[in-house]
Design a protein around this motif. Structure first.
Motif, mmCIF file in Angstrom:
data_model
loop_
_atom_site.group_PDB
_atom_site.id
_atom_site.type_symbol
_atom_site.label_atom_id
_atom_site.label_comp_id
_atom_site.label_asym_id
_atom_site.label_seq_id
_atom_site.Cartn_x
_atom_site.Cartn_y
_atom_site.Cartn_z
ATOM 1 N N SER A 1 0.842 -1.198 0.000
ATOM 2 C CA SER A 1 0.000 0.000 0.000
ATOM 3 C C SER A 1 0.879 1.250 0.000
ATOM 4 N N ARG B 1 2.130 1.784 -3.498
ATOM 5 C CA ARG B 1 1.134 2.300 -4.443
ATOM 6 C C ARG B 1 0.853 3.787 -4.258
ATOM 7 N N ARG B 2 1.315 4.361 -3.148
ATOM 8 C CA ARG B 2 1.237 5.824 -3.011
ATOM 9 C C ARG B 2 2.320 6.495 -3.866
ATOM 10 N N ARG C 1 2.529 3.768 -9.935
ATOM 11 C CA ARG C 1 1.309 3.181 -10.502
ATOM 12 C C ARG C 1 1.604 1.753 -10.954
ATOM 13 N N PHE C 2 0.861 0.824 -10.417
ATOM 14 C CA PHE C 2 1.072 -0.596 -10.673
ATOM 15 C C PHE C 2 -0.026 -1.124 -11.573
ATOM 16 N N ILE D 1 1.600 -5.707 -10.335
ATOM 17 C CA ILE D 1 0.996 -6.268 -9.112
ATOM 18 C C ILE D 1 1.367 -7.746 -8.986
ATOM 19 N N THR E 1 3.109 8.132 -9.323
ATOM 20 C CA THR E 1 1.742 8.611 -9.093
ATOM 21 C C THR E 1 1.717 10.128 -9.281
#
Ligand code: TXA
Ligand code: MG
Length: 329
Positions: free
Chosen positions: A73, A76-77, A80-81, A86, A104
């Motif tokens: 998590s 992902r901040r 971009r996956f 992933i 991001t």
């Protein structure tokens, strides 16, 4: 550069991990173990701390850093996956894999650390000390290998100390690392690309992807002005002694870096001999690589002769580092 700092060395443990987290939050430079090599950490959001980090290593600022986080998590901040990224993250994190993904929109990693690129390199390390420090700190930590730029990467706290004492604030000593070569770097592009072979073998990644990995064109790596994985400069990981690869004999006064049974002409005239793995185990060889190179180099031999090493498994990363060590500077 900040010089003349007192570099504190603390044995890993709850007190050291908390001290490391506080130091990072205060903008200081902290070396800590990961399972691949020791990293030199700075707060990924603190451009001043990152500037100090580049200066402490003598690292060119066009060479971006890997952002280390504790979990997906947090990753992902920053990046971009897509579904493929992933899948790779779920298969191999935490572990010796770095994924290069698009940033991001509100990526918290300072521009200085990404060298103005639209992508960011992210890794979740598995080492319990790295995990504990990242969790205690609570944010992303940029961390290159904790060596002077261009030197051999550190696999012991003592290696960090000998390169960076007086230039950084804290070293957390977690003993020898397990893997011994840096993380494998994968570009999560249309076709995933192996940007740097490393501690996770190509074979394991291809098994998850179900397809062969693309490799960047070889000549990209030797052009230091336009590196594709910008840190992959041709001359890197370099001991002081000249390195000779794939040797079939030893010249008098050379040190020998052996692999497997060390029987070859001239060995009795070698200045010293160290074996990466007498049994021919490539994982053991990776773990020993940088420490053995440093130890042989410390004896100031006429040169370092290296026996041939197979290209499969971690052999691809070992041979990559040895080729860079062998480039004349
Ligand atoms: O095992 C490792 O990866 C260690 C530990 C401390 O995590 N770190 C490490 O960092 O080896 P460093 O800075 O020595 O190598 C990072 C590499 C450099 O070659 C850099 O150019 C590349 O990652 N890199 C960073 N961001 C990138 C990006 N956006 N695109 C392509 N390459 C990138
Ligand atoms: Mg490095």
């Amino acid at each position: 550069m900040k010089t003349g700092l007192t570099t504190e060395i603390l044995p890993a443990g709850p007190a050291a991990n908390d001290a490391a987290a506080r130091a990072l939050a205060a903008g200081l430079l902290v070396a800590f173990p990961t399972e691949t090599v020791y990293g030199l950490g700075a707060d990924a959001g603190n451009a001043t701390a990152i500037a100090h980090l580049y200066a402490a290593k003598g690292r060119p600022a066009f060479n971006p850093l890997i952002a280390h986080v504790a979990d997906l998590s947090a990753a992902r901040r920053i990046g971009r996956f897509d579904s493929q990224a992933i899948r790779l993250a779920q298969a191999f994190w935490p572990g010796p894999l770095t994924l290069v993904v698009p940033k991001t929109d509100n990526c918290p990693v300072a521009e200085l650390a990404t060298a103005g690129l639209d992508t960011v390199a992210i890794r979740i390390p598995a080492h319990p000390v790295a995990q504990a420090i990242l969790r205690a700190f609570g944010g992303a930590v940029v961390a290159p290998s904790a060596n002077i730029s261009g030197h051999v990467s550190p696999t012991l706290a003592a290696h960090v100390d000998s390169d960076l004492a007086g230039r950084i604030d804290l070293i957390v000593d977690g003993g020898p690392v397990e893997v011994g070569v840096e993380s494998t770097i994968l570009g999560c592009f249309e076709a995933p690309m192996l940007l740097r072979p490393g501690g996770l073998s190509r074979e394991k990644i291809e098994a998850v992807l179900g397809a062969p990995l693309a490799r960047p064109p070889q000549d990209v790596e030797s052009d230091d002005s336009q590196p594709l994985a910008p840190g992959m400069l041709a001359s890197h990981y370099a001991p002081r002694a000249a390195v000779r690869l794939n040797v079939r004999d030893v010249t008098p006064g050379e040190a020998l870096l052996a692999f497997g049974p060390a029987v070859l002409p001239g060995i009795e005239q070698a200045a010293s001999v160290m074996n990466l793995s007498a049994s021919g185990d490539l994982d053991e060889a990776a773990a020993n690589l940088f420490g053995h190179l440093r130890a042989l180099d410390a004896k100031s031999p006429r040169g370092i002769a290296v026996m041939p090493i197979p290209e499969d498994g971690l052999g691809e990363a070992i041979n990559d580092r040895l080729r860079r060590a062998a480039v004349a500077r």
